[in-house]
Design an enzyme around this catalytic site. Structure first.
Site, PDB file in Angstrom:
ATOM      1  N   ARG A  66      -4.846  -8.885  -3.738  1.00 54.65           N
ATOM      2  CA  ARG A  66      -4.895  -7.843  -4.392  1.00 54.65           C
ATOM      3  C   ARG A  66      -5.460  -7.813  -6.015  1.00 54.65           C
ATOM      4  O   ARG A  66      -6.583  -8.548  -5.684  1.00 54.65           O
ATOM      5  CB  ARG A  66      -3.168  -7.234  -4.592  1.00 54.65           C
ATOM      6  CG  ARG A  66      -3.198  -5.720  -4.734  1.00 54.65           C
ATOM      7  CD  ARG A  66      -1.521  -5.359  -4.843  1.00 54.65           C
ATOM      8  NE  ARG A  66      -0.895  -5.744  -6.028  1.00 54.65           N
ATOM      9  CZ  ARG A  66       0.377  -5.569  -5.934  1.00 54.65           C
ATOM     10  NH1 ARG A  66       1.141  -4.996  -5.277  1.00 54.65           N
ATOM     11  NH2 ARG A  66       1.130  -6.253  -7.051  1.00 54.65           N
TER      12      ARG A  66
ATOM     13  N   LYS B 149       8.627  -0.089 -12.966  1.00 49.13           N
ATOM     14  CA  LYS B 149       7.421   0.887 -12.451  1.00 49.13           C
ATOM     15  C   LYS B 149       7.986   1.783 -11.508  1.00 49.13           C
ATOM     16  O   LYS B 149       9.286   1.715 -11.112  1.00 49.13           O
ATOM     17  CB  LYS B 149       6.332  -0.130 -11.803  1.00 49.13           C
ATOM     18  CG  LYS B 149       6.944  -0.952 -10.499  1.00 49.13           C
ATOM     19  CD  LYS B 149       5.974  -1.680 -10.066  1.00 49.13           C
ATOM     20  CE  LYS B 149       6.450  -2.690  -8.685  1.00 49.13           C
ATOM     21  NZ  LYS B 149       5.745  -3.757  -8.457  1.00 49.13           N
TER      22      LYS B 149
ATOM     23  N   MET C  79      12.798  20.489   4.839  1.00 48.24           N
ATOM     24  CA  MET C  79      12.069  20.442   3.363  1.00 48.24           C
ATOM     25  C   MET C  79      13.179  20.381   2.480  1.00 48.24           C
ATOM     26  O   MET C  79      13.178  19.583   1.535  1.00 48.24           O
ATOM     27  CB  MET C  79      11.124  21.387   3.316  1.00 48.24           C
ATOM     28  CG  MET C  79      10.144  21.280   2.082  1.00 48.24           C
ATOM     29  SD  MET C  79       9.227  22.512   1.486  1.00 48.24           S
ATOM     30  CE  MET C  79       7.872  22.694   2.940  1.00 48.24           C
TER      31      MET C  79
ATOM     32  N   TYR D  62      15.492  23.223  12.828  1.00 48.38           N
ATOM     33  CA  TYR D  62      14.132  23.451  13.378  1.00 48.38           C
ATOM     34  C   TYR D  62      14.036  22.597  14.667  1.00 48.38           C
ATOM     35  O   TYR D  62      14.245  21.510  14.779  1.00 48.38           O
ATOM     36  CB  TYR D  62      12.920  23.017  12.451  1.00 48.38           C
ATOM     37  CG  TYR D  62      12.922  23.874  11.234  1.00 48.38           C
ATOM     38  CD1 TYR D  62      13.021  25.261  11.154  1.00 48.38           C
ATOM     39  CD2 TYR D  62      12.778  23.371   9.902  1.00 48.38           C
ATOM     40  CE1 TYR D  62      12.890  25.914  10.147  1.00 48.38           C
ATOM     41  CE2 TYR D  62      12.746  23.962   8.757  1.00 48.38           C
ATOM     42  CZ  TYR D  62      12.602  25.273   8.820  1.00 48.38           C
ATOM     43  OH  TYR D  62      12.580  26.124   7.677  1.00 48.38           O
TER      44      TYR D  62
HETATM   45  C1  LIG Z   1       6.388  -4.883  -8.082  1.00 48.60           C
HETATM   46  C2  LIG Z   1       6.430  -5.892  -8.824  1.00 48.60           C
HETATM   47  C3  LIG Z   1       7.079  -7.149  -9.152  1.00 48.60           C
HETATM   48  C4  LIG Z   1       8.660  -6.901  -8.775  1.00 48.60           C
HETATM   49  O1  LIG Z   1       8.614  -7.152  -7.242  1.00 48.60           O
HETATM   50  P1  LIG Z   1      10.179  -7.184  -6.724  1.00 48.60           P
HETATM   51  O2  LIG Z   1      10.037  -7.456  -5.290  1.00 48.60           O
HETATM   52  O3  LIG Z   1      10.618  -5.613  -6.717  1.00 48.60           O
HETATM   53  O4  LIG Z   1      11.034  -7.759  -7.633  1.00 48.60           O
HETATM   54  C5  LIG Z   1       6.777  -8.165  -9.741  1.00 48.60           C
HETATM   55  N1  LIG Z   1       5.370  -8.269 -10.008  1.00 48.60           N
HETATM   56  C6  LIG Z   1       4.627  -7.626  -9.687  1.00 48.60           C
HETATM   57  C7  LIG Z   1       2.928  -8.027  -9.995  1.00 48.60           C
HETATM   58  C8  LIG Z   1       4.982  -6.409  -9.080  1.00 48.60           C
HETATM   59  O5  LIG Z   1       3.837  -5.555  -8.633  1.00 48.60           O
END
Ligand SMILES: *Cc1c(COP(=O)(O)O)cnc(C)c1O
Length: 398
Positions: free
Chosen positions: A147, A44, A336, A288
């Site tokens: 969550r 992801k 930036m 800046y």
């Molecule tokens: C992001 C995520 C992981 C991975 O977590 P890490 O700590 O990066 O290994 C695993 N399961 C879910 C549901 C996640 O959202």
């Protein structure tokens, strides 16, 4: 490592991904789980900033399941497989999906996660569509993270709508996610989550009349390292696939629990060439806000990287970059698209017109780690790497 060997674009910073580090980290985790669980890789967020396609290409065939949040990413990976004549890997979208997206996932053999009763609209859409294959699905249980997922208390009622849906669903697994495994070395909350998971699992099996061959998956990097009983059937390795520790607490736990402390190899380096180098006299302001003033005659490099690229403004006057294996201080504010660093002591040769800087990674004997950058910018290594701009070129090195 010699940074000069690497081919680089001229005008912007670039990201190098070390192929061997990725392979090493996968092997390290395969040893830890010793074939008792499947190896899941979390790609992801642009593979935590490492470049989703680039990483996918490297790890294809080396892991059992790919985890993503967004279905668009899953489609990109399927497309990549088709265009490159690669076997279809298991891909699971763990994020939100609307009915049309669920249908597309089924068509492309992408596994999905059911996390709320609103999935009923997807069931309706699937029935209307009358596809030849069923939706490969996993049920997400909220065991205490608060969550997504069906909260474990009352799960009997909340999943009841999934009864009699075997016409369109194949329930393949159940999953949950830990809340604080990386924040502690004392894991009582995680253990209570595992208990809630096992209780819920029994209820789900009974309610939906499913066999106990369901795939159970719970552990991310930290739990995989620190809580062996959390590994179940698949582990979902994110941050540590890229060679980073979830936290120093996790490292401490792993040291106590595992036969030997795993060596993780960070896969990402971030570098750039200078746009300009020049001498500034004493008492000159830099950047800046005039937040830095030279104490003496100072040789500086202007680097084409800034907060647009994911180099946090919070590291103004705090961070270092590496040039010729020397630590060079960031002078003044991160802008930036620019930073200015002090290269007076970086052994820049007479007549040189540019230098190569390492913002993250190793040059000679020195290293700037994601943990260090995280410390300077009051955040965690996860945020440091995922924020590295998707517009920057990713180059695979070895
Ligand atoms: C992001 C995520 C992981 C991975 O977590 P890490 O700590 O990066 O290994 C695993 N399961 C879910 C549901 C996640 O959202």
């Amino acid at each position: 490592m010699n940074v000069k060997k690497i081919p680089y674009p001229q005008v912007a910073s670039w990201v190098e991904i070390d192929r061997n580090a990725l392979a090493h980290n996968i092997e390290t985790f395969k040893k830890i789980i010793s074939h008792q669980s499947k190896m899941g890789a979390v790609l992801k967020s642009n593979a935590y900033g490492h470049g989703m396609i680039e990483v996918f290409k490297e790890i294809h065939g080396k892991v059992d399941v790919i985890y993503l949040i967004h279905y668009q990413d899953a489609f990109l990976l399927r497309k990549f497989e088709q265009e490159n004549d690669l076997r279809a890997t298991r891909i699971m979208v763990i994020g939100a999906l609307n009915p049309q997206e669920v249908i597309e996932c089924v068509k492309q053999n992408i596994e999905i996660v059911i996390y709320s009763e609103t999935f009923q609209t997807c069931l309706d859409a699937l029935r209307k569509e009358n596809l030849p294959t069923k939706a490969m699905s996993h049920i997400h249980i909220d065991t205490g993270l608060g969550r997504e997922g069906f909260y474990f208390k009352g799960i009997q009622e909340s999943i009841a709508f999934l009864k009699n849906s075997t016409d369109v669903l194949h329930i393949q697994g159940v999953m949950s996610h830990f809340s604080n495994t990386e924040d502690v070395t004392e894991q009582s909350y995680a253990l209570s989550q595992i208990e809630a998971f096992e209780l819920s699992l029994e209820i789900i099996l009974k309610e939906l009349e499913l066999p106990n061959t369901l795939e159970k998956h719970f552990a991310a990097s930290a739990a995989t390292l620190a809580i062996p009983k959390s590994r179940f059937d698949i582990v979902r390795i994110g941050i540590s696939l890229y060679g980073l520790w979830p936290s120093s607490e996790t490292r401490l736990s792993a040291k106590l629990i595992l036969p030997e402390l795993p060596k993780l190899k960070p896969a990402m380096s971030w570098r750039c060439k200078s746009q300009q180098i020049k001498w500034l006299p004493q008492d000159r302001f830099v950047g800046y806000g005039c937040t830095y003033q030279t104490l003496k005659s100072t040789f500086i490099a202007l680097l084409p990287v800034g907060y647009f690229d994911g180099y946090s403004r919070l590291v103004s006057n705090r961070a270092y970059v590496l040039i010729n294996g020397h630590r060079c201080a960031v002078l003044g504010r991160v802008m930036m698209n620019h930073i200015i660093v002090d290269i007076t002591d970086a052994e820049v040769l007479q007549g040189e017109t540019e230098v190569t800087a390492t913002l993250l990674g190793t040059d000679g004997k020195e290293t700037i780690s994601a943990d260090q950058l995280g410390g300077w910018s009051q955040t965690i290594n996860y945020e440091v790497v995922t924020r590295v701009g998707p517009h920057l070129q990713r180059i695979i090195t070895h």
